[in-house]
Each structure stands twice: as structure tokens, then as C-alpha cells.
Design a protein around this motif. Structure first.
Motif, PDB file in Angstrom:
ATOM      1  N   VAL A  91      28.644  74.899 -53.041  1.00 47.94           N
ATOM      2  CA  VAL A  91      27.685  73.815 -52.791  1.00 47.94           C
ATOM      3  C   VAL A  91      28.334  72.522 -52.312  1.00 47.94           C
ATOM      4  CG1 VAL A  91      27.535  73.035 -55.216  1.00 47.94           C
ATOM      5  CG2 VAL A  91      25.616  72.647 -53.692  1.00 47.94           C
ATOM      6  N   SER A  92      29.540  72.217 -52.774  1.00 51.79           N
ATOM      7  CA  SER A  92      30.158  70.945 -52.360  1.00 51.79           C
ATOM      8  C   SER A  92      30.492  70.943 -50.870  1.00 51.79           C
ATOM      9  CB  SER A  92      31.416  70.659 -53.179  1.00 51.79           C
ATOM     10  OG  SER A  92      31.057  70.408 -54.516  1.00 51.79           O
ATOM     11  N   THR A  93      30.785  72.125 -50.321  1.00 50.46           N
ATOM     12  CA  THR A  93      31.057  72.235 -48.883  1.00 50.46           C
ATOM     13  C   THR A  93      29.788  71.920 -48.096  1.00 50.46           C
ATOM     14  OG1 THR A  93      32.674  73.952 -49.347  1.00 50.46           O
ATOM     15  CG2 THR A  93      31.863  73.826 -47.076  1.00 50.46           C
ATOM     16  N   VAL A  94      28.677  72.491 -48.533  1.00 50.90           N
ATOM     17  CA  VAL A  94      27.400  72.254 -47.858  1.00 50.90           C
ATOM     18  C   VAL A  94      26.983  70.786 -48.009  1.00 50.90           C
ATOM     19  CG1 VAL A  94      24.929  72.829 -47.954  1.00 50.90           C
ATOM     20  CG2 VAL A  94      26.648  74.650 -48.042  1.00 50.90           C
ATOM     21  N   ALA A  95      27.230  70.222 -49.204  1.00 43.74           N
ATOM     22  CA  ALA A  95      26.825  68.830 -49.471  1.00 43.74           C
ATOM     23  C   ALA A  95      27.690  67.826 -48.711  1.00 43.74           C
ATOM     24  CB  ALA A  95      26.883  68.545 -50.974  1.00 43.74           C
ATOM     25  N   ALA A  96      28.833  68.266 -48.210  1.00 39.54           N
ATOM     26  CA  ALA A  96      29.710  67.361 -47.448  1.00 39.54           C
ATOM     27  C   ALA A  96      29.305  67.317 -45.968  1.00 39.54           C
ATOM     28  CB  ALA A  96      31.162  67.817 -47.576  1.00 39.54           C
ATOM     29  N   ASN A  97      28.352  68.163 -45.589  1.00 38.91           N
ATOM     30  CA  ASN A  97      27.914  68.254 -44.186  1.00 38.91           C
ATOM     31  C   ASN A  97      26.945  67.091 -43.891  1.00 38.91           C
ATOM     32  OD1 ASN A  97      26.397  68.995 -41.895  1.00 38.91           O
ATOM     33  ND2 ASN A  97      26.742  71.181 -42.280  1.00 38.91           N
ATOM     34  N   PRO A  98      27.336  66.136 -43.033  1.00 31.91           N
ATOM     35  CA  PRO A  98      26.505  64.942 -42.820  1.00 31.91           C
ATOM     36  C   PRO A  98      25.101  65.260 -42.309  1.00 31.91           C
ATOM     37  CG  PRO A  98      28.669  64.651 -41.811  1.00 31.91           C
ATOM     38  CD  PRO A  98      28.575  66.084 -42.234  1.00 31.91           C
ATOM     39  N   ALA A  99      24.970  66.284 -41.476  1.00 33.09           N
ATOM     40  CA  ALA A  99      23.639  66.612 -40.937  1.00 33.09           C
ATOM     41  C   ALA A  99      22.739  67.190 -42.037  1.00 33.09           C
ATOM     42  CB  ALA A  99      23.770  67.590 -39.771  1.00 33.09           C
ATOM     43  N   VAL A 100      23.328  67.943 -42.951  1.00 32.79           N
ATOM     44  CA  VAL A 100      22.550  68.465 -44.088  1.00 32.79           C
ATOM     45  C   VAL A 100      22.093  67.285 -44.947  1.00 32.79           C
ATOM     46  CG1 VAL A 100      22.674  69.809 -46.234  1.00 32.79           C
ATOM     47  CG2 VAL A 100      23.705  70.713 -44.138  1.00 32.79           C
TER      48      VAL A 100
END
Ligand code: C5P
Length: 212
Positions: A91-100
Motif C-alpha cells: 500500500v505505501s507504494t501505491v500511496a506514494a503515487n502522486p496521481a493516485v
């Protein structure tokens, strides 16, 4: 609009406190961590690599997502699955995605507008999503106690494993470029170590009453 922002790292007591405060004030409650988890779950289910920023962002924008007592992702109940160790690890990888983040922040603001405010928990609620929140609380607790609380919830995981996962996630969440976990200047910091939940809830309610 009355927004009470509750931020803090994993295991700091956010969910328990936020739910109790929402119930006491007859406000709705939103768990924004569940939204990042839901996008992560949907990506894994479709075989999308969480590191693939473009594909994950596209998925986040298209996803039908309902976060309430249960979490529904594209019509499927994922309440249990979003808490799995696999989702927690990615989840932290996905949460680091600025567009997400852009997409989910927009959905969080729309949620608050539709619900007439609420008690909203996460990592960047007071600092980024609702900089004008009525009350901003930042919960903390000792590393050991946070890991202990989480390992009681995750019955199939050992304490050491949970402690390592939390440390890795804290590090990723605090050092990412986009909206890292941080304390807003005007947030009230509350240390929940060795404090009964009721006492923390009382204190948040007292702070909320002062800021009506
Ligand atoms: O609160 P929870 O531990 O379920 O959050 C899961 C993850 O979602 C966090 O580790 C963090 O990476 C991300 N998150 C975030 N911003 C929020 C809420 C959660 O980046 N507002």
C-alpha cells in the motif's frame, strides 16, 4: 462544514478514536487508509504491478469505490481483503503515487461535502486534504506499543513481523515526495501510549467542543 482530522502512523489508535468521536458527535466517519488499500487490492487482483505508476493511476481514476462500514471495490466486498498482509506490504507504494493521491484527495473532499463534514482519519488530512479543518489531531504512540496493538489485530502474524512491517511503512510514508506523513502546524499532538482509549476520546471531544 465541520471536519475533524485525525492523522498519525499505523497503530497510533486513529481508527478506534475516530470512530468513537464520530459516534459521540453524530458525524460520519471516513477511513482514508481504506481507500489507498482498496486501490492496492484492485491493482493486485488485476495483476497490475503496484510500481507501475501510470497503470495504477488509471485504475484509481476508473475505480468504483465505496468506503463505509464495509469496503466495496468495483461491486465486490473487499472489507477483509484490504487488511491482508499482501495489501499492507504494497500500500505505501501505491500511496506514494502522486496521481493516485490527487484522485483520492478529490474523492475525500467530495465525500466531506456530500456528508456535511465528518471525522476523517489518515496521514495527510490536516496537512493537505483539509487545511481548514475545524480540529486537527495528530496521534502518536511508542513504536513497541503500536506494534503490540497491531499484532493483537493480526492474529496470524508474529509481533516481530508486525513491528518490521510498521517500521518499513512509517519510513516509506514519512519520506515519500507526495504529501508525506507529517504534523500540521496547527495540529494538537496526543500521545496515546499507555492511555485508555476512553481518555483519548474524551480529550478529543473536549478539544472539539472548544472549536465549535
Ligand atoms: O491507515 P492505514 O494503515 O490503513 O493506511 C494504509 C496506508 O495508506 C498507509 O500506510 C499510507 O501509505 C496510506 N495512507 C496515505 N494517506 C492517507 C491514509 C493512508 O498515504 N491519508
Amino acid at each position: 462544514m465541520r471536519v475533524i482530522a485525525i492523522d498519525g502512523p499505523a497503530g497510533s489508535g486513529k481508527s478506534t478514536v475516530a470512530r468513537a468521536v464520530a459516534a459521540a458527535l453524530a458525524l460520519d466517519y471516513l477511513d482514508t487508509g481504506a481507500m489507498y488499500r482498496a486501490v492496492t487490492f484492485a491493482a493486485m487482483r488485476r495483476g497490475i504491478d503496484p510500481e507501475d505508476t501510470d497503470l495504477v493511476a488509471e485504475l484509481a481514476r476508473a475505480l468504483s469505490l465505496e468506503v463505509a462500514d464495509t469496503v466495496t471495490v468495483d461491486g465486490v466486498d473487499a472489507t477483509i481483503e484490504i487488511r491482508s498482509p499482501e495489501v499492507t506490504r504494497a500500500v505505501s507504494t501505491v500511496a506514494a503515487n502522486p496521481a493516485v493521491r490527487r484522485e483520492l484527495v478529490q474523492r475525500q473532499r467530495e465525500w466531506a461535502a456530500a456528508h456535511g463534514g465528518g471525522v476523517i482519519e489518515g496521514r495527510d488530512i490536516g496537512s493537505v486534504v483539509f487545511p481548514d479543518a475545524t480540529l486537527k489531531v495528530y496521534l502518536t504512540a511508542d513504536d513497541g506499543e503500536r506494534a503490540m496493538r497491531r499484532s493483537k489485530e493480526m492474529l496470524n502474524l508474529q509481533y516481530d513481523q508486525v513491528a518490521a512491517d510498521i517500521a518499513r511503512r512509517d519510513h516509506a510514508d514519512s519520506t515519500r515526495q507526495a504529501s508525506p506523513l507529517g504534523v500540521a502546524d496547527d495540529a494538537v499532538r496526543l500521545d496515546t501510549t499507555s492511555r485508555p482509549v476512553e481518555q483519548v476520546v474524551e480529550e478529543v471531544l473536549r478539544l472539539a467542543a472548544e472549536r465549535r
